[in-house]
Design a protein around this motif. Structure first.
Motif, PDB file in Angstrom:
ATOM      1  N   MET A   1       7.711 -16.193 -15.990  1.00 44.48           N
ATOM      2  CA  MET A   1       8.310 -14.944 -15.536  1.00 44.48           C
ATOM      3  C   MET A   1       7.202 -14.017 -15.071  1.00 44.48           C
ATOM      4  SD  MET A   1      11.108 -14.391 -18.539  1.00 44.48           S
ATOM      5  CE  MET A   1      11.539 -12.783 -17.957  1.00 44.48           C
ATOM      6  N   GLU A   2       7.416 -13.376 -13.935  1.00 46.70           N
ATOM      7  CA  GLU A   2       6.467 -12.397 -13.431  1.00 46.70           C
ATOM      8  C   GLU A   2       7.228 -11.126 -13.120  1.00 46.70           C
ATOM      9  OE1 GLU A   2       2.928 -12.009 -10.157  1.00 46.70           O
ATOM     10  OE2 GLU A   2       4.483 -13.484  -9.820  1.00 46.70           O
ATOM     11  N   VAL A   3       6.688 -10.011 -13.570  1.00 44.90           N
ATOM     12  CA  VAL A   3       7.306  -8.725 -13.318  1.00 44.90           C
ATOM     13  C   VAL A   3       6.517  -8.044 -12.206  1.00 44.90           C
ATOM     14  CG1 VAL A   3       7.852  -6.469 -14.285  1.00 44.90           C
ATOM     15  CG2 VAL A   3       8.052  -8.519 -15.707  1.00 44.90           C
ATOM     16  N   ILE A   4       7.196  -7.687 -11.146  1.00 49.38           N
ATOM     17  CA  ILE A   4       6.561  -6.986 -10.040  1.00 49.38           C
ATOM     18  C   ILE A   4       7.181  -5.598  -9.966  1.00 49.38           C
ATOM     19  CG2 ILE A   4       6.151  -6.924  -7.565  1.00 49.38           C
ATOM     20  CD1 ILE A   4       6.297  -9.965  -7.585  1.00 49.38           C
ATOM     21  N   CYS A   5       6.340  -4.609 -10.034  1.00 43.91           N
ATOM     22  CA  CYS A   5       6.805  -3.226 -10.001  1.00 43.91           C
ATOM     23  C   CYS A   5       6.776  -2.728  -8.565  1.00 43.91           C
ATOM     24  CB  CYS A   5       5.922  -2.368 -10.891  1.00 43.91           C
ATOM     25  SG  CYS A   5       5.905  -2.949 -12.593  1.00 43.91           S
ATOM     26  N   MET A   6       7.894  -2.189  -8.120  1.00 38.15           N
ATOM     27  CA  MET A   6       8.012  -1.783  -6.730  1.00 38.15           C
ATOM     28  C   MET A   6       8.300  -0.293  -6.614  1.00 38.15           C
ATOM     29  SD  MET A   6       7.522  -4.699  -5.308  1.00 38.15           S
ATOM     30  CE  MET A   6       8.043  -4.627  -3.623  1.00 38.15           C
ATOM     31  N   VAL A   7       7.797   0.274  -5.532  1.00 40.53           N
ATOM     32  CA  VAL A   7       8.048   1.658  -5.171  1.00 40.53           C
ATOM     33  C   VAL A   7       8.622   1.641  -3.763  1.00 40.53           C
ATOM     34  CG1 VAL A   7       6.980   3.903  -4.707  1.00 40.53           C
ATOM     35  CG2 VAL A   7       6.141   2.489  -6.602  1.00 40.53           C
ATOM     36  N   LYS A   8       9.688   2.381  -3.540  1.00 37.94           N
ATOM     37  CA  LYS A   8      10.268   2.453  -2.203  1.00 37.94           C
ATOM     38  C   LYS A   8       9.621   3.621  -1.460  1.00 37.94           C
ATOM     39  CE  LYS A   8      14.630   1.527  -1.418  1.00 37.94           C
ATOM     40  NZ  LYS A   8      16.091   1.623  -1.288  1.00 37.94           N
ATOM     41  N   ILE A   9       8.909   3.298  -0.373  1.00 39.21           N
ATOM     42  CA  ILE A   9       8.246   4.315   0.435  1.00 39.21           C
ATOM     43  C   ILE A   9       8.813   4.254   1.837  1.00 39.21           C
ATOM     44  CG2 ILE A   9       6.056   5.142   1.382  1.00 39.21           C
ATOM     45  CD1 ILE A   9       4.688   4.070  -1.108  1.00 39.21           C
ATOM     46  N   ASN A  10       9.413   5.362   2.262  1.00 38.16           N
ATOM     47  CA  ASN A  10      10.070   5.449   3.566  1.00 38.16           C
ATOM     48  C   ASN A  10      11.015   4.270   3.786  1.00 38.16           C
ATOM     49  OD1 ASN A  10       8.675   7.797   3.965  1.00 38.16           O
ATOM     50  ND2 ASN A  10       7.252   6.973   5.447  1.00 38.16           N
TER      51      ASN A  10
ATOM     52  N   VAL B   1       3.087  -0.889  -5.089  1.00 40.40           N
ATOM     53  CA  VAL B   1       2.047   0.113  -5.272  1.00 40.40           C
ATOM     54  C   VAL B   1       2.203   0.887  -6.584  1.00 40.40           C
ATOM     55  CG1 VAL B   1       1.559   0.379  -2.807  1.00 40.40           C
ATOM     56  CG2 VAL B   1       3.302   1.821  -3.886  1.00 40.40           C
ATOM     57  N   ALA B   2       3.112   0.448  -7.449  1.00 40.35           N
ATOM     58  CA  ALA B   2       3.278   1.111  -8.742  1.00 40.35           C
ATOM     59  C   ALA B   2       1.958   1.047  -9.499  1.00 40.35           C
ATOM     60  CB  ALA B   2       4.399   0.457  -9.541  1.00 40.35           C
TER      61      ALA B   2
ATOM     62  N   THR C   1      -1.025  12.121  -9.343  1.00 38.36           N
ATOM     63  CA  THR C   1       0.365  11.674  -9.413  1.00 38.36           C
ATOM     64  C   THR C   1       0.429  10.160  -9.257  1.00 38.36           C
ATOM     65  OG1 THR C   1       1.116  13.776  -8.482  1.00 38.36           O
ATOM     66  CG2 THR C   1       2.675  11.939  -8.437  1.00 38.36           C
ATOM     67  N   VAL C   2       0.786   9.494 -10.352  1.00 38.04           N
ATOM     68  CA  VAL C   2       0.839   8.025 -10.370  1.00 38.04           C
ATOM     69  C   VAL C   2       2.243   7.572  -9.984  1.00 38.04           C
ATOM     70  CG1 VAL C   2       0.583   5.967 -11.814  1.00 38.04           C
ATOM     71  CG2 VAL C   2      -0.941   7.935 -12.150  1.00 38.04           C
ATOM     72  N   LEU C   3       2.307   6.666  -9.023  1.00 35.70           N
ATOM     73  CA  LEU C   3       3.586   6.098  -8.593  1.00 35.70           C
ATOM     74  C   LEU C   3       4.075   5.119  -9.657  1.00 35.70           C
ATOM     75  CD1 LEU C   3       2.600   5.524  -4.877  1.00 35.70           C
ATOM     76  CD2 LEU C   3       4.088   7.314  -5.792  1.00 35.70           C
ATOM     77  N   GLU C   4       5.362   5.215  -9.980  1.00 32.11           N
ATOM     78  CA  GLU C   4       5.935   4.379 -11.031  1.00 32.11           C
ATOM     79  C   GLU C   4       7.006   3.464 -10.469  1.00 32.11           C
ATOM     80  OE1 GLU C   4       7.336   6.995 -14.084  1.00 32.11           O
ATOM     81  OE2 GLU C   4       5.364   7.894 -14.382  1.00 32.11           O
ATOM     82  N   ASP C   5       7.247   2.378 -11.176  1.00 41.08           N
ATOM     83  CA  ASP C   5       8.280   1.425 -10.790  1.00 41.08           C
ATOM     84  C   ASP C   5       9.600   2.164 -10.587  1.00 41.08           C
ATOM     85  OD1 ASP C   5       9.541  -1.045 -10.316  1.00 41.08           O
ATOM     86  OD2 ASP C   5      10.084  -1.242 -12.426  1.00 41.08           O
ATOM     87  N   GLY C   6      10.212   1.940  -9.444  1.00 46.31           N
ATOM     88  CA  GLY C   6      11.502   2.554  -9.147  1.00 46.31           C
ATOM     89  C   GLY C   6      11.426   3.880  -8.431  1.00 46.31           C
ATOM     90  N   ASP C   7      10.217   4.436  -8.258  1.00 46.73           N
ATOM     91  CA  ASP C   7      10.093   5.695  -7.532  1.00 46.73           C
ATOM     92  C   ASP C   7      10.585   5.537  -6.101  1.00 46.73           C
ATOM     93  OD1 ASP C   7       9.034   7.181  -9.590  1.00 46.73           O
ATOM     94  OD2 ASP C   7       6.972   7.164  -8.837  1.00 46.73           O
TER      95      ASP C   7
END
Length: 85
Positions: free
Chosen positions: A17-26, A32-33, A68-74
């Protein structure tokens, strides 16, 4: 958020299992989390003097980009200002 990888064995299956944290940008999901807004912007062609950044519906002051740190789901919108007449 950090990428993690775990492995375990059950009965006759080996599961990775691999967890990839995603940020939606535009509107685009990016991995980039964990980066600051300043670090993300440094990888782009945006001119920091001519943009505004909105994170989860709130404008982020330019002075806070390095902290300001980008977090998973931002959800982030980067708006670039263009001059002209």
């Amino acid at each position: 958020c950090k990428k993690t990888q775990s492995s375990f064995f059950t009965s006759s299956f080996f599961i990775v299992m691999e967890v990839i944290c995603m940020v939606k940008i535009n509107g685009e999901k990016l991995d980039v989390a964990g980066k600051t807004i300043a670090a993300y912007l440094a990888t782009t062609k945006y001119d920091p003097k001519r943009i505004a950044v909105e994170r989860n519906g709130d404008i982020v002051p330019k002075a806070q980009y390095p902290d300001t740190v980008l977090e998973d789901g931002d959800s982030v919108e980067v708006v670039s200002f263009v001059g002209g007449g």
